[in-house]
Structure formats: C-alpha cells, structure tokens
Design an enzyme around this catalytic site. Structure first.
Site, PDB file in Angstrom:
ATOM      1  N   HIS A  10     -41.037  63.516  34.865  1.00  0.00           N
ATOM      2  CA  HIS A  10     -39.649  63.080  34.738  1.00  0.00           C
ATOM      3  C   HIS A  10     -38.676  64.004  35.453  1.00  0.00           C
ATOM      4  O   HIS A  10     -37.470  63.763  35.421  1.00  0.00           O
ATOM      5  CB  HIS A  10     -39.281  62.939  33.262  1.00  0.00           C
ATOM      6  CG  HIS A  10     -39.965  61.781  32.594  1.00  0.00           C
ATOM      7  ND1 HIS A  10     -39.722  61.405  31.293  1.00  0.00           N
ATOM      8  CD2 HIS A  10     -40.899  60.904  33.063  1.00  0.00           C
ATOM      9  CE1 HIS A  10     -40.473  60.355  30.991  1.00  0.00           C
ATOM     10  NE2 HIS A  10     -41.206  60.045  32.049  1.00  0.00           N
ATOM     11  N   HIS A  18     -49.754  55.613  36.040  1.00  0.00           N
ATOM     12  CA  HIS A  18     -50.113  54.424  35.275  1.00  0.00           C
ATOM     13  C   HIS A  18     -51.533  53.954  35.584  1.00  0.00           C
ATOM     14  O   HIS A  18     -52.127  53.238  34.780  1.00  0.00           O
ATOM     15  CB  HIS A  18     -49.101  53.317  35.531  1.00  0.00           C
ATOM     16  CG  HIS A  18     -47.804  53.537  34.823  1.00  0.00           C
ATOM     17  ND1 HIS A  18     -47.021  52.511  34.358  1.00  0.00           N
ATOM     18  CD2 HIS A  18     -47.150  54.686  34.492  1.00  0.00           C
ATOM     19  CE1 HIS A  18     -45.943  53.008  33.772  1.00  0.00           C
ATOM     20  NE2 HIS A  18     -45.995  54.329  33.850  1.00  0.00           N
TER      21      HIS A  18
END
EC number: 1.11.1.21
Length: 745
Positions: A264, A98
């Site tokens: 993920h 992020h």
C-alpha cells in the site's frame, strides 16, 4: 434445421438445455460422485504435449532480457488502459499479489503456481476487477518468450520487477511455475451463491473461525473486505478478520503488516463514479469483448474515470516511490469516515498538510487527498499491530527486510522446496517455511547394498503390513497443490507427524526403532563412506514388503527404488506449519478421524487428487493396500481376502461377488456396512463407504472389473507397483520427470 428445435430457437427451452449435449449426468443426479478432479489438466487439454518439460524450457530463457522488457513496460503507458502516475508498477503488483494471495495452508490449493488467474472463477472475481487489463499489457512479453516463460512465472516476475522499478527491496525470485490450460476443478471456494457486494455475507460470525480450508472472509475476495466486515467500517473487527485470514495463508502478524504496508506504499484505489455503470465480468461479457470484462460507461471508463473496488485514492503522497510515508499517514493523522464517489466507505485524514496531498493519477498538477481503508486503520487501532507498525516506522531497515521476505514468501509459498526454484535470482538462504532438507553428503547405496538391505528388513521381525504401512504414512502426506509433505526428510519420525493418530504412534515408534538399527548397522559396516538415510530406508522397507507380498501371491516383480532422500532435523521443521498436513481422513488406510459433512468417498477422491493419482491408480492402490493389511488400527473393513499379506486382486473379486448382500450396520450411520452370504445369511465381510464405492459407482466399478477378472493378476500387480512408486517419488524433484511420475518407458 427444424424451427421447433432448441438448436435453432434457444428461447424455446430453459437455459439448462441450451447445449448440444443437453443435460449432464450431474444435472440429473446432483449427488453423483465426480472423478473429474483426478483427470483435470490432462494431455488432451494441454497444447504443450506430454514431452514438454517447462523447467527445462525455463533454463533456456534469457532471464535478464525479460527483466529489461518488464522494466521498459512499466512506463510505456498504453492509450487503451493508461498507467496511473505514468507507471504500471502498482497495477502489476496487485495482479501478482492477487495471483499468489489465493493460497491457503489448509489444503495447499490456490496460489500463483499454475497461472490460474487466467481462468474462471478467479478471472472474474470482484476482487480481481480490471486485472484482465494487466494480463493483456503483459501479452507482448509473453508472446515474445513463448513456451520458455509461463504466465504463472510472468505474473509474479512482473510484480517483482514492479517493486524494483519503484525502489522497493526484493528478496529474490524463483521460476518454475508451469501453466495450466483449463480451470481448476479441485479447489473448493465456498458454497455461497453470490459474490461479495452482491449479497455474499462474511464467513466470520461472532469472531468464530470459519470453514476450513477457506481463507478469504467473503466469496470473491482474496483476503478481507477493505471496507470492514460485511462493509461495516469497524477497524477493530477488521483486525480480527485480517489476523484470521492471513494466518490461514501462512502469515504471522509481522509478515501481514509488512506485506500490506509495503504493497500500500504504492498505487491507488479506483472508485471514480457509480459502480452500476460497470459491465459484466470477463466470463459473463459479450464475445466481442474478447475476454475483457468490467467495461465502464462512466465517462471514458479509464484513467481518472476508472472504477474497480469503489474505493478512491492513493494511500500515500508518493504512490510510485518506496518510502516510509505509509506509516506516516497511518500513524500521524486522525481520520474521518467519508464516502468515495462510488459510495464506498473509506477514511480521509483530517486537515492534511499540503505536502501530504498526492498528485492526481492522470493529472499530476492536481493535488488530491490520500485515504485509508478500514482494513488499513486496523493496523493503527489493534494494539499488537500498532506496536509492529511503530517499530517499522522507527526502523526502516527492519521494515525493508521484513517486507522483502514477506513478499517472497507470498509469491513462493506454494512452490514447495527450494530445489524446485529456477533462475539466477534464487536466494541462497534456506527458509523454514520451505521445509528444507539437508543435501546428500555421502555416497549412496548401490544395487548390491539395496538387495542386502531388503533381505535384512524382511528378516528384522517386521511384517509386510508394518513395512508397507510405514512407507505409506511417510509418503502420503505429499500435496501436489503446494508440493509439501512426502517421504523425503523422514519427518514421520519428528513432531508432529510421529504423534498423529492416523500414524498409530506406538506401532510407528516400534517400526522406526527397528529401521534405525538397520540403518546404524549399514552405516557402520558399508564401505566407501556409503550411508542410507532413514527416509530412504522407510521407502525401501515398503518396496521389500510389496515384493514379498507379490512373491507370496505368485508374482515376481522388482519395485523401483531410487536412493537419494535425506533426513530433516527438528530445527528444519516448523511443527505448527506441518500440523495442517495431518490427514483427518485417509481412505487408503480406511481411516476417518471425524465425520465430515461430505461422504467419505469424496474425501478419498480429494486426497487422491492431492497425491496426483488418476482414478485407475487410486483404485489399484486401495485394492492392494487393503489386502496387504495396512488399515488403521488393524481394522478388517474392506479386507476382502482370506490370505492377507499377499498382493492379490481378492479385494476386487470379492467386492464384485453377487453372492454377497450389503447393508448398513446402523440405520443412524451410513459409514459401516456388513456383507452377508445371500444363501446362508452368514456374515462374510465388513466395509466402509470407501470400500463399497468401488462397486457402487459406475466408473469405479468399471475399473474394479478390470482388476477382478481372471486374467488380471499380473496387470494388477504391475499397476499397483507403478502407482505405489509414483506416490513414493512424488517429492523427488531431483529425479527425471518421467521417473518421478512413474511413467512407463
């Protein structure tokens, strides 16, 4: 203090007045042109001081000691924020991702290059919920290494080490990201007044592209809404959003899928309970929280009770191990739509096998189902993404390589050329997105050669305007946001730059033809194997032109020039990647391709900020370039002089002349003006908003008055040369820092 005073009783006055300063000028005049972005991150707000060179400090860092400390931290679970599965790796990956993921190619802003996740708005974005804890976990490491290790580098390094510690492949790491110490004022995040989840709607309407330069689909997101567009669980529509937003971050389909699947493979989402029990974000939290936000009243508020995105569960049954289980779960199961305990829409595999259940994040004996988000299922539903996913599943080595490269690109995309990377793990391979240029492989021109070349350039038939305009066009593509563009590489002679409208292709081709002949003659005749690159010659031509223009105005000055640029090849140039650098507006050349929704003077401020210019530097450059005749198309707008081609302060003198009255040429358009003599009513000048702002804006007028004064001739020339040199050297990362920034000794 008087009880009637708002200082003693804030409730007596509206919030806008609850300040020792009262209302700001911007409160009174919302449309006032702000120059603030030109002076952010200045020395007064930076505790490191002007002399601190982070690159030099980083070179003294015990790099591998930092890595050892980070490896140890991964499994050192803290009671105030315990690690899922006993491993902080997934948490640090999200933090690093992020940090880097705000980058967008449109203007090069965002990204991990400054440690901006520590400040508003990013530190309080909904998509960054609870990452304040990740940074606090890193504080002991930052504290230990101090000035040698920036937060910006540490956050990305922690993500890299996290992947390594869980068995994932990494491509390398380059340090050199210097920290900022205040929020960024130059980044446009959008105009919405609500965050995602608080009323903000998707920016993609009916599949149409959304506003440049934005990349995230909703305010407060890094990429896309994991629940689907506007929370609608539509994987096909989500695939469209993913493709669009990742493309704006410089990623193709394969990179997008590799990056997402690799990320993920690890960790979980957190939505253990009612999201209404979450407290304010860091910027809105109570002072006693000491910069932490999102305090939860749901049971313990941490561990198994954590609420972050509202989604709940891991993607794979092995959430702290690198393997191919993400593709197994994505492609080999059917999914049903369910709600998380927090009410978020997510997908659960139908009838999962016992071996495909995951351990509880804080109770490993408990088995829990995995999940997929709507955005994950897009990779299974979209035909093009699915082909890539199936290929990766069947070729683990291809996936590992694609992931490692995509992660490296994500984390380094905003660092500019590889020459800026520091540390022992910088990959040797040149990558096309780094805009590589060849190394210098010949002796450089010396002082006598440079003097001779200047004379030949001035005797070549090219005008001062030709020489200066071409040098400016070559160098002014530089963006300090992601350190792309600039004169090094001479890419102005290559597609797409040679064909840009702003560069006037026919004129440019003529000038480059002359310069190439001068280069060929020098290379053939210079002794000792010396050569001059076209990149250097273009800049030297600008120097020669400015020196002549100054001499003709009565000022003898030498424009600093440092050879050492080289010429990039077409094979080293990704044409599509460079298209985003095309100026749609360049106030320095009085060029505007299309009308924007913002005034053209704001576009000048924006470009000046990308070039790293201060307000005085911007001012003196505009004034000098106008009288040198570099306007696009030979326009006379703003050329307030009767002796064009001479480096005079005439632009400022005539702009501030109260004998001239200005009015719009066309009442329906506010971008072109005519100046007439107040006495005779004869037309004297024409100008654009970019010209007149230097007389209308009070700050810029104050600067213009300095340069319009009778005693300002010499100051004007010296300041122009210094600002010019700063732009010419903006991408010369091989030069000493003071020389590159054109600082006075």
């Amino acid at each position: 203090m008087d009880d009637a005073s708002p200082l003693s009783n804030p409730a007596k006055e509206p919030a806008a007045l609850r300040s020792l300063l009262g209302r700001t000028n911007r409160d009174w005049w919302p449309n006032q042109l702000s120059l603030d972005i030109l002076h952010q991150h200045g020395r007064h707000g930076n505790p490191m001081g002007d002399d601190f060179d982070y690159a030099e400090a980083f070179k003294t860092l015990d790099y591998f000691a930092v890595k050892r400390d980070l490896h140890a931290l991964m499994t050192d679970s803290q009671p105030w924020w315990p690690a899922d599965y006993g491993h902080y790796g997934p948490f640090f990956i999200r933090m690093a991702w992020h940090s880097a993921g705000t980058y967008r190619t449109g203007d090069g802003r965002g990204g991990a290059n400054s440690g901006n996740q520590r400040f508003a708005p990013l530190n309080s974005w909904p998509d960054n919920a609870n990452l304040d804890k990740a940074r606090r976990l890193l504080w002991p490491v930052k504290k230990k290494y101090g000035a040698k290790l920036s937060w910006a580098d540490l956050m990305i390094m922690a993500g890299n080490v996290a992947f390594e510690s869980m068995g994932a492949p990494v491509f390398g790491f380059g340090g050199g990201r210097a920290d900022i110490f205040e929020p960024e004022k130059d980044v446009y995040w959008g105009t919405e007044e609500q965050w995602v989840g608080k009323g903000a709607k998707t920016r993609i309407v009916e599949g149409k592209a959304f506003e440049d330069p934005l990349a995230a689909v909703q305010m407060g997101l890094i990429y896309v809404n994991p629940e689907g567009p506007d929370g609608s669980p539509d994987p096909w529509a989500s695939a469209r959003d993913i493709r669009m937003t990742f493309a704006r971050m410089g990623m193709n389909d394969e990179e997008t899928l590799a990056l997402t699947a690799g990320g993920h493979t690890f960790g979980k989402c957190h939505g253990a309970g009612d999201a209404a029990k979450i407290g304010a974000e860091p910027e809105g939290a109570d002072i006693a929280q000491q910069g932490l936000g999102w305090t939860s009243s749901h049971e313990s508020g941490m561990g198994d009770h954590t609420i972050t995105s509202g989604l709940e569960g891991p993607w794979t049954p092995t959430p702290i191990k690198w393997d191919m289980s993400y593709f197994h779960m994505l492609l080999d199961y059917k999914y049903e739509l369910v709600r998380s305990p927090a009410g978020a829409k997510q997908w659960q595999p139908v009838n999962p096998k016992p071996e495909d259940l995951a351990p509880g994040a804080h109770s490993p004996d408990r088995r829990v189902p995995t999940m997929m988000t709507t955005a994950d299922l897009a990779f299974a539903m979209d035909p093009e993404y699915r082909k890539i996913a199936e290929r990766f599943r069947d070729n683990p080595d291809q996936f590992a390589d694609a992931f490692a490269r995509a992660w490296f690109k994500l984390c380094h995309r905003d660092m500019g050329p590889k020459s800026r990377y520091l540390g022992p793990e910088v990959p040797a391979e040149d990558l096309i997105w780094q805009d590589p240029i060849p190394p210098v492989d010949h002796p450089l021109a010396e002082a006598a050669d440079i003097a001779s070349l200047k004379a030949k350039l001035l005797d070549s038939g090219l005008s001062v305007a030709d020489l200066v305009r071409t040098a400016w066009a070559s160098a002014a593509t530089y963006r300090g946001s992601d350190h792309r563009g600039g004169a090094n590489g001479a890419r102005i002679r290559l597609a797409p730059q040679k064909d840009w409208e702003v560069n006037e292709p026919e004129k440019l081709a003529r000038v480059l033809g002359v310069l190439e002949k001068v280069k060929a003659d020098f290379d053939a005749s210079a002794g000792g194997g010396k050569k001059i690159s076209l990149a250097d010659l273009i800049v030297l031509g600008g120097c020669a032109g400015i020196e002549k223009a100054a001499r003709d105005a009565g000022h003898a000055i030498e424009v600093p020039f440092a050879p050492g640029r080289t010429d990039a090849s077409p094979e080293q140039t990704d044409v599509e990647s460079f298209e985003v650098l095309e100026p749609k507006a360049d106030g320095f050349r009085n060029y505007l391709q299309v009308r924007f929704s913002v005034p053209t003077e704001e576009l000048l401020i924006d470009r000046s900020q990308l070039l790293g210019l201060s307000a005085p530097e911007m001012t003196v450059l505009v004034g000098g370039l106008r009288v040198l005749g570099v306007n696009h198309g030979g326009s006379k707008n703003g050329v307030f002089t009767d002796r064009p081609g001479q480096l005079t302060n005439d632009f400022f003198v005539n702009l501030l002349d109260m004998g001239t009255a200005w009015k719009q040429v066309d009442d329906k358009a506010d971008d072109l003006f005519v100046g007439t003599c107040r006495r005779t009513h004869e037309e004297k000048w024409t100008a654009t908003r970019t010209d007149l702002v230097f007389g209308s804006n009070s700050q810029l007028r104050a600067l213009s008055e300095v340069y319009a004064s009778d005693d300002a001739g010499e100051r004007f020339v010296k300041d122009f040369v210094r600002a010019w040199t700063k732009v010419m050297n903006a991408d010369r990362f091989d030069l000493p820092r003071a020389q590159r920034l054109a600082r006075a000794a």
